[in-house]
Design a protein around this motif. Sequence first.
Motif, short mmCIF file in Angstrom:
data_model
loop_
_atom_site.label_atom_id
_atom_site.label_comp_id
_atom_site.label_asym_id
_atom_site.label_seq_id
_atom_site.Cartn_x
_atom_site.Cartn_y
_atom_site.Cartn_z
N THR A 1 -17.54 82.48 4.71
CA THR A 1 -17.90 83.46 5.73
C THR A 1 -16.80 84.47 5.94
OG1 THR A 1 -16.96 82.10 7.52
CG2 THR A 1 -19.28 81.73 6.97
N ILE B 1 -20.58 86.05 12.76
CA ILE B 1 -20.17 85.56 11.44
C ILE B 1 -21.14 86.05 10.39
CG2 ILE B 1 -19.92 83.45 10.07
CD1 ILE B 1 -18.99 82.10 12.73
N VAL C 1 -22.20 85.37 6.43
CA VAL C 1 -22.09 84.49 5.27
C VAL C 1 -21.86 85.34 4.03
CG1 VAL C 1 -23.35 82.87 3.79
CG2 VAL C 1 -23.49 82.66 6.28
N VAL D 1 -26.40 84.62 12.63
CA VAL D 1 -25.54 84.81 11.48
C VAL D 1 -26.14 85.95 10.66
CG1 VAL D 1 -26.79 83.21 9.95
CG2 VAL D 1 -24.33 83.55 9.62
#
Length: 487
Positions: free
Chosen positions: A145, A176, A178, A332
């Motif tokens: 991440t 965050i 990925v 995310v």
Amino acid sequence: MAHVLVIGGGVGGLATALLAARRGHTAELFERDARAPGTALDRDFFGWRRPTVPQAAQPHALLGAARNVLRDDLPDVYAEMLRLGARERHELDWFEARPPARPGDEDLVMLQARRIVLESALATALRGEPGVVVRHGEPVTGLTTASRAGGDLAEDAPGAGDAGDAGDAGDAGDGIRVTGVTTGAGSYQGDLVVDAGGRRGGIERRLGAVGCRPPVVERHRTGLAYFCRWYRLPEGLDEGPRRPWAVTGGAFAGCAVFPADNRVFAVTLFVHTADTTRSALRDPAVFERAARSFPPGAAWLALGAEPLSGVLATASLDNRWSALVDERGPVVTGLVPVGDSITHTNPTLGQGTSLALWAARRVARTAHRDPGSDRFAVDHHAWAVRTLKPWFDFQVVADAAIGERFATRAGRTGTAREVAALFDCALEDPEVMRARARVRHLAEPPERAYADPEIRARVARWLAARPDYAPNEVGPDREEWEKLTAG
């Protein structure tokens, strides 16, 4: 174009990788199982133990929606399935003479095949596809991440909310992203990670491990247990009976027959999970006695079919919706779900494969649009809510009605009786059957198809001519059922 990392090598993962490559992306697929689907169908279907895919040996329905994706976007896969023995069946072939064709009738064709036929065809296409690397026996163990600060939704907060109730765009920007996956062999970077690991894939745990908020999960228990046994028709008999209708459900139990490929078919019985006769159905002799008490089971088993399996049981199923966008925005970015990772639907309506292929196609068509951004995450979620969620909700309502009926053993009354009448009327009226089939094959939502004035009038006339109509007066009564399952 994008480099797409796909977690999971089931139908959704295989299709995502293949469709992405066909759109000019590159893809890497990571699958826990070291074994890949081959063309020895019976060996793989009956002899391959797949604990992470418990539904693999259960019947699958490839509805018109799934067939259309294969036919239009993956014609070689579709042709390979037919070569391997899959069969087409048009819903209007129920009638002795098919009614005059109308636009859209081409969408009402089911592809009859075991799951392994689709997996084999997808795997064959992937092996020859440039730009795809398939890593069998290399499960994903974690995510890599990076921080995303000053999110790109800030300049368009109303759009964020409209796209799935994303909420305050200021909160959405602090989170965050990925950037890749890790396995036992190392780490891999990509522009987009696709979670096709299913409801048991562990993505919630992995997101928690990197500090993400949990997904928003909606879950509905069905209260249904399924018992399935596979058979093969005798040599020289390529098709089973067209009648009676393949699904029958009474006040406490039901039976369905699933024709598949290469003269193979499945008979399934379903009861409530609290039914005291449930455990007896695991006995093949008891199962067959019970199955023969319903018209479809009796008609198919009377043909002298050879059993190919024991009784395969599955239960504790639920309808589950998982969203990676909450009231604060994306949980995310850089990761989107497909298949059971978005929505796992109970198999009574056979929607799962179709919804998985829709999501795989959508990822392939959009992966080049800044896939690590907040906007991409919100747009994917909005698409899923708009396109997949209505069918999830339809499944929840249908299963709630079946579960309640089985739990209380009560007949259908009121609106439930009218819904049952629509289904039974369709077996006699081609226009009502067409409306029913359009819903069944995900071509038209029920609130539109069933609200058509002509359809409502036809069902009303049918019901008025049968004042004593009681739904599903077929199969055994409870006393007979208790005797059949006594062992």
